[in-house]
Design a protein around this motif. Structure first.
Motif, PDB file in Angstrom:
ATOM      1  N   VAL A 179       0.844  -1.195   0.000  1.00  0.00           N
ATOM      2  CA  VAL A 179       0.000   0.000   0.000  1.00  0.00           C
ATOM      3  C   VAL A 179       0.882   1.249   0.000  1.00  0.00           C
ATOM      4  O   VAL A 179       1.800   1.370   0.817  1.00  0.00           O
ATOM      5  CB  VAL A 179      -0.934   0.014   1.223  1.00  0.00           C
ATOM      6  N   HIS A 180       0.586   2.156  -0.911  1.00  0.00           N
ATOM      7  CA  HIS A 180       1.270   3.440  -0.973  1.00  0.00           C
ATOM      8  C   HIS A 180       0.247   4.561  -0.854  1.00  0.00           C
ATOM      9  O   HIS A 180      -0.905   4.413  -1.270  1.00  0.00           O
ATOM     10  CB  HIS A 180       2.051   3.577  -2.278  1.00  0.00           C
ATOM     11  N   GLN A 181       0.667   5.671  -0.304  1.00  0.00           N
ATOM     12  CA  GLN A 181      -0.244   6.796  -0.095  1.00  0.00           C
ATOM     13  C   GLN A 181       0.505   8.117  -0.284  1.00  0.00           C
ATOM     14  O   GLN A 181       1.735   8.173  -0.216  1.00  0.00           O
ATOM     15  CB  GLN A 181      -0.842   6.729   1.307  1.00  0.00           C
ATOM     16  N   MET A 182      -0.290   9.180  -0.514  1.00  0.00           N
ATOM     17  CA  MET A 182       0.281  10.522  -0.711  1.00  0.00           C
ATOM     18  C   MET A 182      -0.276  11.468   0.337  1.00  0.00           C
ATOM     19  O   MET A 182      -1.153  12.287   0.052  1.00  0.00           O
ATOM     20  CB  MET A 182      -0.024  11.024  -2.121  1.00  0.00           C
ATOM     21  N   THR A 183       0.211  11.341   1.556  1.00  0.00           N
ATOM     22  CA  THR A 183      -0.235  12.258   2.611  1.00  0.00           C
ATOM     23  C   THR A 183       0.335  13.657   2.406  1.00  0.00           C
ATOM     24  O   THR A 183      -0.154  14.621   2.989  1.00  0.00           O
ATOM     25  CB  THR A 183       0.165  11.735   3.996  1.00  0.00           C
ATOM     26  N   ASP A 184       1.396  13.772   1.611  1.00  0.00           N
ATOM     27  CA  ASP A 184       1.927  15.077   1.203  1.00  0.00           C
ATOM     28  C   ASP A 184       1.248  15.442  -0.111  1.00  0.00           C
ATOM     29  O   ASP A 184       1.588  14.893  -1.162  1.00  0.00           O
ATOM     30  CB  ASP A 184       3.439  14.991   1.018  1.00  0.00           C
ATOM     31  N   PRO A 185       0.246  16.352  -0.105  1.00  0.00           N
ATOM     32  CA  PRO A 185      -0.540  16.595  -1.315  1.00  0.00           C
ATOM     33  C   PRO A 185       0.255  17.319  -2.393  1.00  0.00           C
ATOM     34  O   PRO A 185       1.256  17.996  -2.115  1.00  0.00           O
ATOM     35  CB  PRO A 185      -1.703  17.456  -0.820  1.00  0.00           C
ATOM     36  N   LEU A 186      -0.189  17.173  -3.610  1.00  0.00           N
ATOM     37  CA  LEU A 186       0.362  17.928  -4.724  1.00  0.00           C
ATOM     38  C   LEU A 186       0.012  19.409  -4.574  1.00  0.00           C
ATOM     39  O   LEU A 186      -0.984  19.757  -3.936  1.00  0.00           O
ATOM     40  CB  LEU A 186      -0.208  17.404  -6.047  1.00  0.00           C
ATOM     41  N   PRO A 187       0.782  20.302  -5.209  1.00  0.00           N
ATOM     42  CA  PRO A 187       0.420  21.726  -5.167  1.00  0.00           C
ATOM     43  C   PRO A 187      -0.835  22.038  -5.968  1.00  0.00           C
ATOM     44  O   PRO A 187      -1.517  23.034  -5.712  1.00  0.00           O
ATOM     45  CB  PRO A 187       1.656  22.420  -5.769  1.00  0.00           C
ATOM     46  N   ALA A 188      -1.145  21.211  -6.935  1.00  0.00           N
ATOM     47  CA  ALA A 188      -2.343  21.377  -7.768  1.00  0.00           C
ATOM     48  C   ALA A 188      -2.586  20.044  -8.465  1.00  0.00           C
ATOM     49  O   ALA A 188      -1.725  19.158  -8.455  1.00  0.00           O
ATOM     50  CB  ALA A 188      -2.162  22.501  -8.791  1.00  0.00           C
ATOM     51  N   PHE A 189      -3.741  19.912  -9.075  1.00  0.00           N
ATOM     52  CA  PHE A 189      -4.047  18.709  -9.847  1.00  0.00           C
ATOM     53  C   PHE A 189      -3.914  18.950 -11.347  1.00  0.00           C
ATOM     54  O   PHE A 189      -4.252  18.062 -12.139  1.00  0.00           O
ATOM     55  CB  PHE A 189      -5.452  18.205  -9.528  1.00  0.00           C
ATOM     56  N   HIS A 190      -3.441  20.129 -11.735  1.00  0.00           N
ATOM     57  CA  HIS A 190      -3.338  20.421 -13.161  1.00  0.00           C
ATOM     58  C   HIS A 190      -2.125  21.314 -13.425  1.00  0.00           C
ATOM     59  O   HIS A 190      -1.623  21.979 -12.518  1.00  0.00           O
ATOM     60  CB  HIS A 190      -4.600  21.132 -13.656  1.00  0.00           C
ATOM     61  N   ARG A 191      -1.714  21.307 -14.659  1.00  0.00           N
ATOM     62  CA  ARG A 191      -0.705  22.228 -15.160  1.00  0.00           C
ATOM     63  C   ARG A 191      -0.867  22.296 -16.657  1.00  0.00           C
ATOM     64  O   ARG A 191      -0.946  21.263 -17.332  1.00  0.00           O
ATOM     65  CB  ARG A 191       0.706  21.755 -14.800  1.00  0.00           C
ATOM     66  N   GLY A 192      -0.959  23.512 -17.189  1.00  0.00           N
ATOM     67  CA  GLY A 192      -1.197  23.677 -18.613  1.00  0.00           C
ATOM     68  C   GLY A 192      -2.522  23.072 -19.008  1.00  0.00           C
ATOM     69  O   GLY A 192      -3.565  23.391 -18.439  1.00  0.00           O
ATOM     70  N   ARG A 193      -2.488  22.157 -19.969  1.00  0.00           N
ATOM     71  CA  ARG A 193      -3.701  21.469 -20.439  1.00  0.00           C
ATOM     72  C   ARG A 193      -3.771  20.022 -19.932  1.00  0.00           C
ATOM     73  O   ARG A 193      -4.552  19.235 -20.459  1.00  0.00           O
ATOM     74  CB  ARG A 193      -3.752  21.475 -21.972  1.00  0.00           C
ATOM     75  N   ALA A 194      -2.955  19.699 -18.944  1.00  0.00           N
ATOM     76  CA  ALA A 194      -2.947  18.339 -18.403  1.00  0.00           C
ATOM     77  C   ALA A 194      -3.490  18.361 -16.984  1.00  0.00           C
ATOM     78  O   ALA A 194      -3.259  19.297 -16.216  1.00  0.00           O
ATOM     79  CB  ALA A 194      -1.536  17.764 -18.423  1.00  0.00           C
TER      80      ALA A 194
END
Length: 416
Positions: A266-281
């Motif tokens: 099991v892996h997890q991301m308790t450290d969130p991303l700064p955003a869920f998007h960048r540019g058109r992705a």
């Protein structure tokens, strides 16, 4: 009119649901998948009412609700069979506006994929994000075996170890090992009746749940070093770890074919991303917010992502503003769910006899003083409602044949 083009990288639950939601919104959608077929890796998936309401948006909610199998009592037990907390299916449905539905992942994948044109899914096609583009300028570019492909939008739905995420946020550490591994198995239902349950032991848990088709979906979890595997086979490992737990657990394990037991760290991301998007992705599902399975919300949150993204990218909307609104909606919610799942997993990983005794006593006492302990864990999660039209028949959301519009403010009010 030209339909904008979206390419979804990955054909898991999140990717396919996103493709359907965007397709219904007027996008020309292509799903690219490196595997040769859509046969999903995994056994069962639990869909709570929040995901069912999201599936209402794409017209699949009632079909999924019809697959609910849990009836009567259930709850949490100790390895000797003692009940720590009880609940029942009716109470769950009343509290959150729908049943808990457990089904095989292949069934869900088939139902969602059937809502897309056959030509929209390309298997055996590995793809990578070459350029995320700019929201107000150049298109995004992906690389495929047939050459580069441009698109107005690229969705990274490529799972926990997402290559799209690595391109968008190369400085983020990504998911980390959660400290435990899981096993999953499907077997025929035992002759002896049982109440659905999760059983919590010392640094381990076991779940036994019925499916609509008469089979049993069972899963185990235990503290283990990352990358560890059984010296013989995983069925034998389950018997070593859970073979002396209460019935029907030993019989469930013995009924499994040795090679049929799936094991995954099991892996997890308790450290969130700064955003869920960048540019058109943009990212959805585990690529955006990998979480421990202790709340059963991984696939549910991916389905939520899909309909919220399509809502913010409706025809005529500004792409940059829509992607920013998607991040603003989803990042805080999924971060909270990831961290709550991590807190629950820490309780599961307790192994000292004193700490386990205190945990079990607290659960048992809280359950006696206030029934519904297990259900309260999902307050603010299972009661979520999508921010767009739904077509739910026979649920608490709307009368049959009518639509309900739920605003973001109403979602916040429902969680208070």
């Amino acid at each position: 009119m030209h339909a904008p083009r979206a390419v979804v990288i990955g054909s898991g639950i999140g990717g396919l649901t996103t493709a359907v939601a965007l397709h219904r919104s007027g996008w020309q959608v292509t799903v690219v998948e490196r595997a040769a077929s859509l046969e999903p890796v995994g056994a069962g998936i639990s869909l709570a009412p929040n995901a069912q309401r999201a599936l209402d948006v794409i017209g699949l909610g009632d079909e999924i609700r019809s697959l609910a199998a849990w009836q009567g009592e259930g709850g949490m037990r100790s390895p000797d069979g003692r009940w720590l907390a009880r609940t029942d299916s009716t109470a769950a449905a009343e509290r959150f506006g729908g049943p808990l539905v457990l089904l095989h992942r292949a069934v869900l994948v088939d139902r969602v994929a059937a809502a897309l044109p056959a030509s929209a899914i390309r298997t055996g096609c590995p793809a990578r994000l070459v350029d995320p583009g700019t929201a107000g300028g150049r298109p995004a570019v992906i690389g495929t075996p047939d050459g580069p492909v441009e698109a107005e939008l690229v969705i990274g739905a490529d799972g926990i170890h997402s290559a799209v995420r690595d391109v968008l946020f190369p400085d983020h550490p990504g998911p980390s090992y959660a400290g435990f591994t899981t096993w999953r198995v499907l077997v025929p239902a035992p002759a002896e009746p049982f109440a659905p349950h999760e059983t919590w032991g010392r640094g381990a848990l076991w779940g036994t749940q019925p499916l609509k088709d008469g089979r049993i979906y069972a899963y185990g979890a235990a503290v283990a070093p990352a990358g560890a595997r059984a010296a013989d086979d995983e069925r034998a490992e389950l018997l070593r770890r859970f073979g002396d737990w209460h019935r029907p657990i030993p019989g469930i394990i013995e009924a499994a074919e040795p090679g049929s037991v799936l094991r995954n760290d099991v892996h997890q991301m308790t450290d969130p991303l700064p955003a869920f998007h960048r540019g058109r992705a943009v990212l959805v599902g585990d690529a955006a917010h990998a979480m421990a399975p202790t709340l059963g919300q991984g696939g549910n949150q991916a389905i939520e992502d899909a309909v919220v993204l399509a809502h913010h990218l409706a025809p005529g909307t500004d792409l940059g503003a829509g992607l920013a609104a998607y991040t603003a909606d989803r990042l805080p919610r999924t971060t909270a769910v990831v961290r709550k799942a991590a807190r629950v997993s820490r309780l599961m990983r307790l192994s000292g006899p004193v700490s386990v005794a205190v945990r079990d006593f607290t659960m048992s006492t809280a359950s006696r003083l206030g029934p519904g302990l297990v259900l309260r864990t999902f307050d603010g999660i299972a009661d979520w409602r999508p921010p767009q039209h739904t077509y739910a028949a026979g649920t608490n959301d709307a009368p049959v044949g009518q639509t309900r519009w739920t605003t973001t403010d109403e979602n916040r009010d429902a969680r208070r």
